[in-house]
Design an enzyme around this catalytic site. Structure first.
Site, PDB file in Angstrom:
ATOM      1  N   VAL A   1      -8.444   8.505 -19.761  1.00  0.00           N
ATOM      2  CA  VAL A   1      -7.487   7.496 -20.214  1.00  0.00           C
ATOM      3  C   VAL A   1      -8.128   6.121 -20.080  1.00  0.00           C
ATOM      4  CG1 VAL A   1      -5.156   6.542 -19.917  1.00  0.00           C
ATOM      5  CG2 VAL A   1      -5.600   8.946 -19.356  1.00  0.00           C
TER       6      VAL A   1
ATOM      7  N   TYR B   1     -11.206  13.957  -4.849  1.00  0.00           N
ATOM      8  CA  TYR B   1     -10.236  13.773  -5.931  1.00  0.00           C
ATOM      9  C   TYR B   1      -9.726  15.121  -6.423  1.00  0.00           C
ATOM     10  CZ  TYR B   1      -8.163  11.712 -10.147  1.00  0.00           C
ATOM     11  OH  TYR B   1      -7.295  11.306 -11.139  1.00  0.00           O
TER      12      TYR B   1
ATOM     13  N   LYS C   1      -5.784  16.305  -6.033  1.00  0.00           N
ATOM     14  CA  LYS C   1      -4.947  16.549  -7.210  1.00  0.00           C
ATOM     15  C   LYS C   1      -4.505  18.011  -7.290  1.00  0.00           C
ATOM     16  CE  LYS C   1      -4.837  12.369  -8.901  1.00  0.00           C
ATOM     17  NZ  LYS C   1      -3.575  11.600  -8.996  1.00  0.00           N
TER      18      LYS C   1
ATOM     19  N   ASP D   1       0.866  -1.176   0.000  1.00  0.00           N
ATOM     20  CA  ASP D   1       0.000   0.000   0.000  1.00  0.00           C
ATOM     21  C   ASP D   1       0.911   1.236   0.000  1.00  0.00           C
ATOM     22  OD1 ASP D   1      -1.628   2.164   0.632  1.00  0.00           O
ATOM     23  OD2 ASP D   1      -2.817   1.063   2.106  1.00  0.00           O
TER      24      ASP D   1
END
Length: 252
Positions: A190, A157, A161, A67
């Protein structure tokens, strides 16, 4: 799609690649190894790493299951590298089910930050002493189009980021004089197996129409090409850059 490899570009160098079991991480590990690097590849799923080495038995890839958000994993990776790391590619990341702030739970918030940000801090911290001593090193982080806008993910998220961009720039500014470069790629959509379900009806209603402008999905190998370029001597004067690799999404 055809992407040319550059033989021996990383000959004699050691690269750590996280999230190497699938998607962008796997493509990046393969490319570094094909271009001459000794690769230390890590992922949380053992079967993925076993498949990587089975598919490419002739490449110099050492795997380590762990991890990446844990300090023990960071230290184990540096040990596996023999203490000398020329390149660090922080690729591992997870999404947040597009949960907005009023709906986010503590567990999701904390896990997203642990994988997307804390892991990068810990592993970068672990490799920096060796890079400083050697007076060279290249760090490439995988950020996201969500680090440039608020319409590409949920709150955890996006926040993780955005913070990753700040971490990247801080490392570049502080350690540039020591011969260390830190940059990030900011992918758009992606083709990977990262899970990105909408678990919020309101987020689906609000963000769905905004995401209709996403350009064509990229291949993982296209991101790997950008990552390896940033890590190479061809990018020797590139430091502290957040490079959109998104088919032009950031320009819209």
């Amino acid at each position: 799609m055809s992407i040319e490899f550059i033989p021996n570009r990383f000959q004699g160098q050691t690269a750590i690649v996280t999230g190497a079991g699938s998607g962008i991480g796997r493509a990046t590990a393969i490319r570094f190894a094909r271009e001459g690097a000794r690769v230390i590849a890590t992922d949380v799923v053992a079967d993925r790493l076993d498949q990587l080495t089975a598919d490419f038995p002739d490449l110099d890839i050492t795997t380590l299951v762990g991890d990446v958000s844990l300090e023990d994993t960071a230290q184990a990776l540096v040990t596996a590298a023999g203490g000398t790391v020329d390149v660090l590619a922080n690729v591992a990341g997870i999404m947040d089910a597009f949960l907005p702030l009023a709906e986010i739970d503590d567990a999701t918030w904390e896990r997203v930050f642990a994988v997307n940000l804390t892991s990068v801090m810990r592993l970068t911290r672990a490799v920096l002493p060796g890079m400083i001593e050697a007076e060279h090193g290249a760090i490439v982080n995988v950020s996201s189009e969500a680090s440039l806008r608020a319409s590409a993910s949920g709150v955890a998220y996006a926040a993780s980021k955005h913070a990753l961009n700040g971490l990247t720039k801080s490392v570049a500014v502080v350690y540039g004089p020591k011969g260390i470069r830190a940059n990030a790629v900011a992918p758009g959509a992606v083709k990977t197996n990262i899970e990105a379900p909408f678990k919020s009806a309101w987020a689906q209603e609000r963000l769905g129409p905004l995401m209709a402008i996403i350009p064509t999905f990229a291949e993982a190998e296209e991101l790997a090409a950008s990552i390896t370029w940033l890590a190479s001597s061809d990018a020797s004067n590139v430091n502290g850059v957040i490079l959109p690799v998104d088919g032009g999404w950031a320009a819209i």
